[in-house]
Design a protein around this motif. Structure first.
Motif, short mmCIF file in Angstrom:
data_model
loop_
_atom_site.label_atom_id
_atom_site.label_comp_id
_atom_site.label_asym_id
_atom_site.label_seq_id
_atom_site.Cartn_x
_atom_site.Cartn_y
_atom_site.Cartn_z
N GLN A 106 0.83 -1.20 0.00
CA GLN A 106 0.00 0.00 0.00
C GLN A 106 0.87 1.25 0.00
N ALA A 107 0.44 2.20 -0.80
CA ALA A 107 1.09 3.51 -0.76
C ALA A 107 0.24 4.44 0.08
N THR A 108 0.88 5.38 0.72
CA THR A 108 0.17 6.37 1.50
C THR A 108 0.30 7.71 0.80
N LYS A 109 -0.81 8.16 0.25
CA LYS A 109 -0.85 9.50 -0.35
C LYS A 109 -1.75 10.33 0.55
N LEU A 110 -1.18 11.30 1.15
CA LEU A 110 -1.94 12.06 2.14
C LEU A 110 -1.93 13.54 1.82
N LYS A 111 -3.03 14.19 2.21
CA LYS A 111 -3.11 15.65 2.11
C LYS A 111 -3.30 16.14 3.53
N VAL A 112 -2.20 16.46 4.17
CA VAL A 112 -2.26 16.85 5.57
C VAL A 112 -2.16 18.36 5.65
N THR A 113 -3.29 18.98 5.96
CA THR A 113 -3.33 20.43 6.14
C THR A 113 -2.58 21.18 5.06
N GLY A 114 -2.77 20.73 3.82
CA GLY A 114 -2.15 21.44 2.70
C GLY A 114 -0.74 20.99 2.38
N CYS A 115 -0.25 19.93 3.02
CA CYS A 115 1.10 19.43 2.78
C CYS A 115 1.01 18.13 2.00
N ASP A 116 1.68 18.05 0.84
CA ASP A 116 1.64 16.85 0.02
C ASP A 116 2.65 15.83 0.53
N LEU A 117 2.16 14.63 0.83
CA LEU A 117 3.01 13.56 1.33
C LEU A 117 2.77 12.29 0.53
N PHE A 118 3.83 11.50 0.35
CA PHE A 118 3.69 10.19 -0.28
C PHE A 118 4.74 9.28 0.33
N SER A 119 4.33 8.07 0.66
CA SER A 119 5.31 7.08 1.08
C SER A 119 4.82 5.70 0.68
N ALA A 120 5.76 4.83 0.38
CA ALA A 120 5.42 3.47 -0.02
C ALA A 120 6.61 2.58 0.24
#
Length: 814
Positions: A313-327
């Protein structure tokens, strides 16, 4: 023969099960749906925008009451399922028994509450569902300090939402950096930096010892001995599968309710799905595997072969306007090497972890556009030896250099590349849907559900439309103002000027409005455009404004109002403070708060008291701070050369001049300014709509900052030598924004469309045009630079408008 299906839990996983069942065979089951919450399925991923005020509950409803009714589903919402009787095959609810042929347990998870002293005090809440969200909104309405325990995704979203609602927020996290399960230390640092730039205090390696308070939470004490004041404490330290029903029914339960690959429990007639499930030793919290489980479970209930499997699983997150991705696996290890790319000025960080010529992990912050491609390489175990030197730059650079085609990256993705992680939709599925006639974003969402959950992949889906359709792709056209017209905002502005339309009636008639007098969407916009373009000829129409602007006060959630007198440049006097204190006492104001704009807010004023309280404040020389308006709010200042040894110019004096010059002006959206007396920037001028930074040689004028839901630093417009030039440039900047921006666009959004170069050519390079803009601004100000309450507070007819209905009727009878 129709069988009886009982589902316990109306969350996103069970909601998707119902959709699949009804799509495949709507007559297979008669469905009864229990839910402890008094409502059906809603998109829990979007609770954070509800908390921050960006969305409402209605915006995130997935299945409405009408949806269930139309499909014949029996809904027992607000009723807990108490017991499963496997021998009798019935579910015992709070309001009676329901028989089943097949049963689905979808009870989700429960928030973990740290059992520290004081954890059960009022004012300590979790963050899991809509009720928790509403409790935080209610608490934030009172202001004060919030402590969020937990620096994971939910904790940070809670912190951002509470900050947006005006609370002073501190995040406590036990580990060394935020979101340590999804991010490495470098990305965690960037996230922390962004949060702190928003005014959120972050404390890592912080262990909570106790929550203090008598009748409710008042403070949090740390193991270090530090004590933090707290009017609200949010526990967001993790979740645990909700397994009590399974345990009581003697199903096999470990950490979660154990299921096989068909989502079947140890009882062959009972299934489980979602966060309450454990499969092959794994628990599940992301929506993508839950939706995969839902499809497998629906097939199992219909007798179709299918099997659930744990996938990377990849984690694509939109945290309070911050672009994050991890896999994948990004931990350090023997035989592994890193490729790292950093762009400090843009806050971009990318790290790839390689082992045996295979990409095994990726962490990205700030620029996640190539995340799906990297994720595909990780899942496939692809050999990356030949592209090792250019790998970090993404698919567009493979083959030796960047392609001139901006769509080449998405075109290079293999058919099986996952585009929508939430719904498990790959490139091939989207391509087939497009070829089958789904040639727009809305149609694709309806057909494949791609981009329909968190929305992170929307850009990729649009690119796939362009790649697949080629010359047949029509980029989305600008949206009309509303359903009353086919004209865009830009069309309307242009036509009002070119055709010299100087009334709303002229606009409705000459521009072919399909409604007699517009609607609640277009009337405020048209009213503003007429006001901005024809200040002498057109008179503001209060009925075409939002309720706060009509009332000249911000309405609060309980129906009371806030009163915010203007304090020029943040400066006040003892007499003004005495007048505010006297008004607070006289009208029993429950809350008196210092705002972030350097003034005082009287919260909880009754509507009937507005004219009277403003009459008292007017007599003391105080005027409206326009805290409700699409216009100038505040000009924040530091003390400059008056008191500070670092000050280079009189920032306070300039701020006062600017506020007195600009106040009362109507603009497309709210307008906030600041003047800092030196480059140390104590007034935070570089995140305002317009900011001035004083330097030894004069004044730097900055534009286009943002510090709300989006964070953006300003861009330098120009440098000037004198206060007079600074005021002229800022007047011209305000006027060019007034004359050209679409209604409800902040300056930074408008600048992104027209470009800073164009604005500089109009204001900096063309001095005559600058002077003309400043003159037009002053002409408009000669009409609108006035206090609305100076007239309203003395007008008996106006006073009647603010009186309770019963009082008005009585006065009329007399």
């Amino acid at each position: 023969m129709t069988q009886k299906l009982v589902i316990i839990g109306a969350g996103m996983a069970s909601g998707r099960v119902i959709e699949h069942l009804l799509d495949a065979n709507p007559d297979a089951y008669s469905i009864t749906l229990f839910n402890a919450e008094p409502r059906g399925n809603y998109n829990r991923i979007m609770l954070s925008p509800v908390l921050s005020g960006e969305k409402t509950y209605e915006d995130i409803v997935t299945h409405s009451d009408e949806w269930y009714a139309e499909r014949g589903i029996t809904c027992r919402f607000g009723e807990r399922a108490l017991k499963i009787d496997q021998e009798m095959k019935v579910v015992e609810g709070e309001n009676g028994h329901v028989p089943y042929d097949k049963l689905v347990i979808a009870t989700g998870s429960a928030p973990f509450i740290i059992p520290v002293p004081g954890h059960d005090l009022p004012g300590v809440i979790s963050y899991r569902d809509l009720d928790d969200t509403n409790a935080m909104i209610d608490a934030a309405a009172k202001g004060g300090k919030a402590v969020v325990i937990g620096g994971g995704l939910l904790g940070l979203e809670a912190a951002a939402g509470l900050k947006e609602r005006g609370m002073d927020v501190t995040v406590l996290h036990l580990m060394g950096h935020l979101m340590e399960r999804q991010l490495d230390e470098a990305a965690g640092y960037l996230l922390r930096k962004d949060l702190e730039a928003r005014g959120i205090t972050v404390k890592t390696q912080a262990s909570t010892k106790a929550i203090l308070g008598e009748d409710r939470a008042e403070a949090v004490i740390l193991e270090s001995g530090e004590t933090l004041g707290a009017d609200l404490v949010v526990m967001a330290v993790g979740i645990r599968p909700e397994t009590r029903l399974g345990t009581d029914a003697h199903l096999d339960v470990a950490r979660g309710i154990e299921v096989n690959a068909q989502m079947q429990t140890s009882d062959p007639d009972i299934y489980a799905v979602g966060e309450c499930v454990e499969f092959d030793g794994h628990l599940f919290g992301l929506v993508a595997p839950l939706y995969n489980q839902a499809k497998v479970l629906a097939d199992s209930l219909l007798g179709e072969p299918n099997a659930f499997a744990v996938k990377e699983q990849a984690t694509k997150l939109k945290v309070t306007g911050c672009d994050l991705f991890s896999a994948g696996d990004f931990a350090e290890g023997e035989g592994r090497e890193d490729i790292v790319f950093r762009d400090p000025s843009r806050g971009i960080y990318k790290r790839l972890v390689i082992e045996d010529d295979r990409l095994i992990g990726a962490v990205m912050y700030g620029d996640t556009a190539d995340g799906s491609w990297f994720f595909g390489l990780i899942k496939d175990g692809a050999d990356i030896k030949e592209m090792r030197e250019t790998l970090i730059f993404g698919p567009a650079f493979q083959g030796g250099g960047a392609s001139a085609d901006p769509l080449s990256a998405v075109a290079a993705l293999p058919p099986e590349a996952e585009i929508c992680g939430c719904n498990g939709v790959c490139k091939e599925q989207i391509t087939r849907a497009i070829e089958g006639g789904a040639t727009g974003l809305g149609a694709l969402r309806a057909t494949t559900k791609a981009s329909a959950s968190c929305g992170t992949c929307t850009g990729l889906v649009k690119q796939l439309l362009a790649v697949t359709l080629g010359d047949g792709y029509a980029a989305p056209q600008a949206q009309p103002v509303c359903g009353c017209t086919s004209h865009t905002h830009e069309d309307v502005r242009r036509l009002i000027k070119s055709q010299e339309l100087k009334s709303q009636a002229a606009v409705w008639q000459e521009l072919g409005w399909t409604t007699p007098n517009g609607c609640h969407v277009c009337r405020p916009a048209v009213n503003y455009y007429l006001l901005a373009d024809w200040p002498l000829e057109y008179r503001d129409d209060p009925q075409s404004r939002f309720v706060n602007e009509r009332k000249h006060a911000n309405i609060q959630k309980d129906g009371t109002f806030s009163v915010v007198p203007r304090m020029w440049g943040g400066i006040t006097t003892p007499d003004e403070l005495r007048a505010i204190a006297d008004a607070a006492d006289k009208y029993s104001v429950p809350t008196v708060k210092v705002t972030g704009g350097q003034r005082i807010d009287l919260l909880g004023v009754k509507g009937k008291d507005l004219p009277a309280i403003w009459s008292d404040l007017n007599r003391a020389g105080l005027v409206s701070g326009h805290a409700y308006s699409k216009g100038l709010r505040t000009v924040k200042t530091c003390v400059g050369t008056d008191h500070c040894r670092f000050g280079t110019q009189d920032s306070t004096g300039l701020g006062i001049q600017l506020e007195k010059h600009l106040w009362g002006s109507w603009t497309p959206h709210k307008l906030k300014l600041a003047v800092s007396g030196c480059p140390r920037n104590c007034a935070e001028a570089t995140c305002k709509d317009i900011g001035v930074v004083c330097v030894d040689s004069g004044y730097e004028i900055h534009v286009g900052g943002a510090a709300g839901m989006e964070i953006k630093g300003t861009e330098l417009l120009c440098k000037v030598a004198t206060e007079e030039e600074a005021i002229e440039v800022i007047s011209a900047m305000t006027q060019i924004y007034r004359e050209n921006a679409r209604y409800l666009d902040r300056i930074y959004k408008w600048l992104a469309k027209v470009g800073l170069d164009w604005v500089q050519s109009q204001i900096v390079d063309d001095i005559e045009n600058r002077k003309a803009l400043a003159e037009r601004f002053e002409l408009s100000q000669s009409i609108y630079r006035k206090d609305p309450w100076a007239e309203h507070a003395q007008d008996s007819n106006t006073r009647a408008q603010y009186a309770p209905l019963a009082n008005i009727t009585l006065e009329a009878a007399e």
